[in-house]
Design an enzyme around this catalytic site. Sequence first.
Site: not given
Length: 280
Positions: A143, A191
Amino acid sequence: MRWRVAVPAAAELGEGPVWDPATGTLLWVDVLGSRVHTLDPATGRRTVRTTDQHIGAVLPRAGGGLVLCLRDGVFLLDPDGTPRPLHRDPVPGRRANDAAVAPDGSLWAGTMRYDEAPGGGTLSRITGDGTVTTVLDDVTISNGIGWSPDGRRMYYVDTPTRRIDVLDHEAGRVGGRRPFAVVEEGAGYPDGLTVDAEGCVWLALWDGAAVRRYTPDGRLDRVVRLPVPLVTSCAFGGPDLTDLYVTTARVGLTAPHPLAGSLLVLPGAGRGLPQPAFAG
């Protein structure tokens, strides 16, 4: 800090916002919708382009056009709209997921398995001539990626670890991977991320309905609550790089949410770093 809706959308998995200073537009993708979105904040003009594969990231190129991180590899989109492969790497059950351009113009592109199998993803460095080096080969959900203002530190997220890690970076090489910040249980999962001009790291929280800012020493100093549970990534944009754009998702939500999948913006959130274009 106040937020507003920049683009009302219903992206399945909005991701990867990036500012393109050459065109004055913000780019982002809907990974599972196979779409590239653009927004010109000055005029409100929007475009949507559909790709023939799931797309993990889109980034500007130094010579014009875009680089696309697709399911089966990295492709170049020329200014006239012609696509061509730079690096084909089809692996059954795997797709692209998030990418960023380093200060030297190289592309750092991540992958993950659709079933999120542990260790099934990678992080690779791709130079402008298509040379590929595997940087990390045992990640699960590759990510957020970003660099400190001096380029000597690289920040990286493998989501299930619940951490932002930091690595020493020099001349395209990294080492000394270590934890930078940990997202506690119940606050969501790390994230996408971006780094601002002060060297602070802004982190999107999947299933956390927020973005956070961490100081260069890893201290949490700001939390901005948002109206969408699945917050995926963030990037500074606008002519002065002072507006923080935030992508969101709706995939897997059991209850409908009116803003899930929309692009949000936090006007005047800070000041971002100019992002280099891919050298390819």
